[in-house]
Design a protein around this motif. Structure first.
Motif, mmCIF file in Angstrom:
data_model
loop_
_atom_site.group_PDB
_atom_site.id
_atom_site.type_symbol
_atom_site.label_atom_id
_atom_site.label_comp_id
_atom_site.label_asym_id
_atom_site.label_seq_id
_atom_site.Cartn_x
_atom_site.Cartn_y
_atom_site.Cartn_z
ATOM 1 N N VAL A 26 37.898 99.268 58.346
ATOM 2 C CA VAL A 26 38.223 100.532 57.663
ATOM 3 C C VAL A 26 39.478 100.415 56.798
ATOM 4 N N PRO A 27 40.583 99.873 57.355
ATOM 5 C CA PRO A 27 41.742 99.710 56.463
ATOM 6 C C PRO A 27 41.461 98.784 55.276
ATOM 7 N N PHE A 28 40.528 97.846 55.448
ATOM 8 C CA PHE A 28 40.161 96.969 54.322
ATOM 9 C C PHE A 28 39.421 97.768 53.246
ATOM 10 N N MET A 29 38.671 98.785 53.691
ATOM 11 C CA MET A 29 37.824 99.519 52.747
ATOM 12 C C MET A 29 38.614 100.454 51.836
ATOM 13 N N VAL A 30 39.794 100.877 52.254
ATOM 14 C CA VAL A 30 40.543 101.815 51.417
ATOM 15 C C VAL A 30 41.544 101.107 50.507
ATOM 16 N N ARG A 31 41.499 99.802 50.492
ATOM 17 C CA ARG A 31 42.452 99.076 49.655
ATOM 18 C C ARG A 31 41.794 98.539 48.392
ATOM 19 N N SER A 32 42.639 98.025 47.485
ATOM 20 C CA SER A 32 42.056 97.488 46.264
ATOM 21 C C SER A 32 41.964 95.969 46.309
ATOM 22 N N ASP A 33 42.534 95.334 47.337
ATOM 23 C CA ASP A 33 42.375 93.883 47.463
ATOM 24 C C ASP A 33 42.533 93.495 48.934
ATOM 25 N N PHE A 34 42.228 92.225 49.236
ATOM 26 C CA PHE A 34 42.330 91.763 50.617
ATOM 27 C C PHE A 34 43.768 91.821 51.112
ATOM 28 N N PRO A 35 44.020 92.448 52.242
ATOM 29 C CA PRO A 35 45.386 92.393 52.774
ATOM 30 C C PRO A 35 45.675 90.986 53.294
ATOM 31 N N ASP A 36 46.885 90.480 53.061
ATOM 32 C CA ASP A 36 47.175 89.128 53.542
ATOM 33 C C ASP A 36 47.462 89.162 55.047
ATOM 34 N N THR A 37 47.636 87.990 55.626
ATOM 35 C CA THR A 37 47.803 87.908 57.080
ATOM 36 C C THR A 37 49.003 88.724 57.551
ATOM 37 N N ALA A 38 50.106 88.622 56.806
ATOM 38 C CA ALA A 38 51.318 89.331 57.235
ATOM 39 C C ALA A 38 51.070 90.842 57.259
ATOM 40 N N THR A 39 50.397 91.345 56.204
ATOM 41 C CA THR A 39 50.123 92.795 56.133
ATOM 42 C C THR A 39 49.235 93.214 57.306
ATOM 43 N N GLN A 40 48.225 92.379 57.579
ATOM 44 C CA GLN A 40 47.338 92.704 58.702
ATOM 45 C C GLN A 40 48.108 92.690 60.016
ATOM 46 N N ALA A 41 48.937 91.667 60.196
ATOM 47 C CA ALA A 41 49.677 91.554 61.463
ATOM 48 C C ALA A 41 50.542 92.793 61.673
ATOM 49 N N ILE A 50 31.957 93.713 57.821
ATOM 50 C CA ILE A 50 31.641 94.103 56.445
ATOM 51 C C ILE A 50 30.211 93.715 56.099
ATOM 52 N N GLY A 51 29.755 94.227 54.984
ATOM 53 C CA GLY A 51 28.346 94.040 54.611
ATOM 54 C C GLY A 51 27.587 95.262 55.099
ATOM 55 N N GLY A 52 26.281 95.270 54.902
ATOM 56 C CA GLY A 52 25.517 96.463 55.262
ATOM 57 C C GLY A 52 25.979 97.617 54.401
ATOM 58 N N ASP A 53 26.313 98.772 55.016
ATOM 59 C CA ASP A 53 26.791 99.897 54.215
ATOM 60 C C ASP A 53 28.306 99.869 54.056
ATOM 61 N N PHE A 82 34.977 92.636 47.213
ATOM 62 C CA PHE A 82 34.243 91.522 47.803
ATOM 63 C C PHE A 82 32.757 91.699 47.515
ATOM 64 N N HIS A 83 32.425 91.574 46.238
ATOM 65 C CA HIS A 83 31.040 91.724 45.804
ATOM 66 C C HIS A 83 30.432 90.350 45.685
ATOM 67 N N GLU A 84 29.937 89.807 46.749
ATOM 68 C CA GLU A 84 29.396 88.459 46.633
ATOM 69 C C GLU A 84 28.046 88.499 45.915
ATOM 70 N N MET A 85 27.175 89.359 46.383
ATOM 71 C CA MET A 85 25.862 89.444 45.738
ATOM 72 C C MET A 85 25.196 90.754 46.153
ATOM 73 N N GLN A 86 24.238 91.163 45.351
ATOM 74 C CA GLN A 86 23.451 92.335 45.716
ATOM 75 C C GLN A 86 22.325 91.841 46.610
ATOM 76 N N GLU A 87 22.107 92.516 47.717
ATOM 77 C CA GLU A 87 21.044 92.094 48.619
ATOM 78 C C GLU A 87 19.952 93.140 48.673
ATOM 79 N N GLU A 88 18.741 92.684 48.857
ATOM 80 C CA GLU A 88 17.582 93.582 48.960
ATOM 81 C C GLU A 88 17.705 94.469 50.177
#
Ligand code: PEP
Ligand code: MG
Length: 761
Positions: free
Chosen positions: A485-500, A522-525, A531-537
């Motif tokens: 959830v905290p990853f979803m409200v950000r604009s980029d990946f939080p680094d290790t220090a931020t996560q810690a 992550i993934g699914g909904d 982190f847009h790797e690919m569109q999946e069916e």
């Protein structure tokens, strides 16, 4: 058929000169109709079109032809189109321009004989917009087939702003007529939306962003306007910095990340460049900001991607702020001073705005747009006010200070309610409050059944601000912390220090109660915007959760490292999501072991106690629990996903809603089997899907032997009552009998059992 040549575009002079001439006409002599006629003539000439028509929106949602150059004069004030009728009506309905080389071939084409327009082939229409409202349509037509260029459409849109100025001034029709007339200010209305945050509230409507009077739109001198823009941008940036500093001082939280992203957008080069281009085209700074804002709105209508929409919303919102700075209302004084008992109504709003208001008077928020992951909803949840979203058309139906009742839990609101609705609502509010007070008072009572079986009630969380509920709900701990959830409200990946830092703050706030951190699901909904790797069916069954973690070990190892750091010698519980077989768990665990060795090598404090588990969400894992038990300490049933895979029924598809019931023999038998296998293998077991928090479902789970349930904080109080009223021995016999029943749903049977045994659910 040979195409006739279109008039040469070199004849066309561009918007700047045209705007000046329009301004002169507007400031010149003659009554409003005279000036409008001259405006139509000027535009036709400048755009090299045989026809220019101006349609104005009138009460009853019709568009009336108010002026024309080229169509028959007798059609003026006689030709009327409904919104949505014909091409002009379609432009109005979507508030979007249309440029058609062969208008007659378009499905929306509607022929009006009184206008004499049958001889024209091409047509371009643009909406006349003001403050987000559609006031009419400006259209040109050409006899020959003509492909209107993007620049020409742009010019018409810019020109339409000047026409909007005239319509909005009330010179042509009363301003009161510019609102749709469906009982505004009189009839009570019930409007539906979606729940963004539960709770009940009663108060009076305050419109967020009442239209800012823009005044002049045509510039005298572009350089002066650019200077004004520069100054306004600087003062806006300064104000946003102050807001950020203030939020920082109030304590940590994910809303700070959201605000930082918003602040970053205030510097967006593309956005500022577009404003400057519009000034270069002859608009004032305000005019240019409004023009770009209208554009952003039109783009928003076309965009489905949640992340992009959120960004466009931020830009639209910044435009409002910039306008405030340009029009001398930099403190937004009009907006900040909320009267008592305010129900704020907005099309949408940015997170910074909500924090800008005097919150003590803010009772609820209603949005025309918005989604549960929208930034403003996340911030509103932190402020604990009811919020409903996607309430279509509310801004057209509500007047300032109208009384409104908000039922957040059901996603409903009542506008100008009658006495009966109001008193019923007051009674509900009283009950709601009494219940809340009761649950608060009972939060420390043991969660033990009448025959002495302890049921551990845990809480699910995903944001730091949720942690406040751990103490006031009396939850025994966090059974599921959704780290994505905290990853979803950000604009980029939080680094290790931020996560810690974040995980450490969660452990601090848990004050020694256990917290189970689930690694990134992550993934699914659950889409990470960056982190847009690919569109999946079929993303629910695609590359998600542990599968991504195994394929991208860097991501998971960074997270595990942060968790070890955060534990800093305290106990740590880690859980892997969507594990389908024992091998996946072994691979994930190996990563954790590597990180533990790494920490040990560096002399960092290791967790005083480490428990590692798996979510049971994929049915295949049920048949490998013995192998899993050799490596894992616990499992937690994620019933949301487990049920979707068990019934092959998409959990996010509204058409599947209610088709299969969690309270049915297939599910009960699966749980029974899992309980049995977990006991045999000495695995700790809990349930952390939605099922765990629903009283009837929870009764069945307890009957089957589940002793730990993790749920949304709001469900804990009611469930404690349920637990304290039930007897496990009777419940077990009854639930066992249910596992043999053929019914589609066992809900009625379980409800009868509860009633007969004095259990209120
Ligand atoms: C579940 O699937 O039941 C679960 C708890 O995980 P989520 O809802 O986050 O997918
Ligand atoms: Mg899940």
């Amino acid at each position: 058929m040979a195409r006739e040549a279109a008039p040469s575009p070199t004849v066309w002079a561009g918007p700047r000169k045209l705007l000046r001439r329009l301004r002169d006409v507007m400031a010149g002599p003659g009554d409003a109709q005279d000036r409008l006629d001259r405006i139509a003539k000027l535009i036709a000439g400048d755009m090299v079109a045989e026809v220019c028509s101006i349609y104005v929106r009138r009460a009853g949602d019709v568009l009336e032809l108010f002026a024309t150059q080229g169509l028959k004069p007798e059609a003026v004030h006689n030709t009327r189109l409904r919104i949505g009728e014909g091409i002009v009506g379609a432009v109005a309905a979507d508030s979007r321009p249309m440029a058609l080389a062969e208008a007659r071939k378009h499905p929306s084409f509607a022929y009006r004989p009184e206008t004499g327009e049958e001889i024209y082939t091409s047509m371009m229409g643009v909406p006349i917009l003001r403050g987000g409202r559609m006031l009419g349509v400006l259209a040109i037509q050409n006899r020959t087939q003509r492909d209107y260029t993007d620049e020409e459409v742009e010019t018409m849109e810019t020109v339409s702003m000047v026409v909007a100025e005239m319509v909005a001034s009330g010179e042509l029709i009363e301003t009161s007529e510019q609102r749709p007339a469906d009982g505004i200010g009189i009839a009570p209305l019930r409007l539906d939306g979606i729940k963004l945050n539960g709770g009940l509230a009663m108060g009076h409507a305050v419109l967020h962003r009442p239209a800012i009077p823009v005044g002049r739109t045509v510039a005298e001198d572009s350089e002066t306007e650019k200077l004004r823009l520069k100054e306004a941008l600087a003062s806006m940036h300064k104000r946003l910095d102050e807001l950020l500093a203030q939020a920082d001082a109030e304590g940590p939280g994910d809303h700070i990340d959201i605000l930082k992203t918003y602040r970053m957008f205030a510097e967006d080069k593309g956005w500022i460049r577009r404003i400057v281009e519009n000034i270069d085209n002859g608009l004032t700074a305000e005019g240019a900001v409004v023009r770009v804002q209208d554009d952003t709105r039109a783009r928003m209508k076309k965009v489905d991607d949640a992340y992009l929409r959120e960004r466009l919303l931020d830009l639209e919102d910044l435009a409002f702020r910039l306008l405030q700075h340009l029009t001398g209302d930099a403190d937004g004084t009009r907006a900040h001073m909320l009267p008592e008992e305010t129900i704020l109504v907005a099309r949408n709003m940015g997170p910074a705005d909500l924090l800008d208001y005097n919150r003590s008077n803010l009772k609820a928020l209603i949005l025309e747009e918005g989604s549960s992951t929208s930034h403003v909803a996340i911030v509103a949840r932190a402020l604990q006010i009811p919020v409903i979203g996607r309430v279509k058309g509310i801004l057209d139906r509500v007047e300032p200070m109208d009384p409104i009742l908000v039922d957040g839990g059901n996603g409903l609101c009542y506008i100008r309610p009658g006495d009966e609705v109001r008193s019923a609502f007051k009674a509900s509010m009283r009950m709601f409050e009494e219940k809340r007070a009761h649950y608060r008072a009972a939060k420390d009572l043991p969660s033990i059944t009448k025959d002495g079986v302890e049921i551990s009630l845990m809480m699910n969380a995903g944001l730091l601000i949720d942690m406040g509920h751990l103490q006031d709900s009396g939850a025994a701990g966090i059974g599921l912390y959704r780290t994505e959830v905290p990853f979803m409200v950000r604009s980029d990946f939080p680094d290790t220090a931020t996560q810690a830092e974040l995980y450490s703050a969660i452990l601090d706030q848990a004050e020694g109660k256990p917290v189970t951190f689930r690694t990134l699901d992550i993934g699914g909904d659950k889409v990470l915007p960056y982190f847009h790797e690919m569109q999946e069916e079929n993303p629910a069954m695609g590359w998600r959760a542990i599968r991504i973690a195994i394929d991208r070990p860097g991501l998971m190892r960074g997270q595990l490292r942060a968790l070890i750091q955060a534990s800093n010698g305290r106990p740590l519980r880690v859980m892997f999501p969507m594990v389908a077989n024992a091998d996946e768990f072994v691979q994930a665990r190996a990563m954790l072991d590597k990180e533990l060795s790494r920490a040990a090598r560096r002399g960092l404090p290791l967790p005083s106690e480490l428990k590692i588990g798996a979510m049971l969400e994929v049915p295949s894992l049920i048949f490998q629990l013995d192998a899993l038990a050799k490596k894992a300490d616990f499992i937690s049933i994620g019933s949301n996903d487990l049920l979707q895979f068990l019934f092959a029924s998409d959990r996010g598809n509204p058409r599947m809603d209610g088709r299969y019931d969690a309270l049915s023999a297939p599910v009960l038998n699966v749980v029974k089997e899992v309980v049995h296998r977990a006991q045999q293998n000495g695995l700790e077991l809990s349930v952390c899907g939605e099922m765990a928090g629903q009283p009837l479902e929870a009764l069945a789970l307890i009957g089957l032997g589940i002793r730990t349930l993790s749920m949304s904080p709001a469900n804990i109080g009611p469930l404690r009552d349920t637990v304290r009223a039930c007897t496990v021995s009777a419940l077990s016999d009854f639930t066992e009998a249910l596992t043999h029943r053929p019914d589609r749903s066992l809900r009625g049977a379980m409800a009868n059992f509860a009633r007969d045994h004095g259990i209120t659910v």
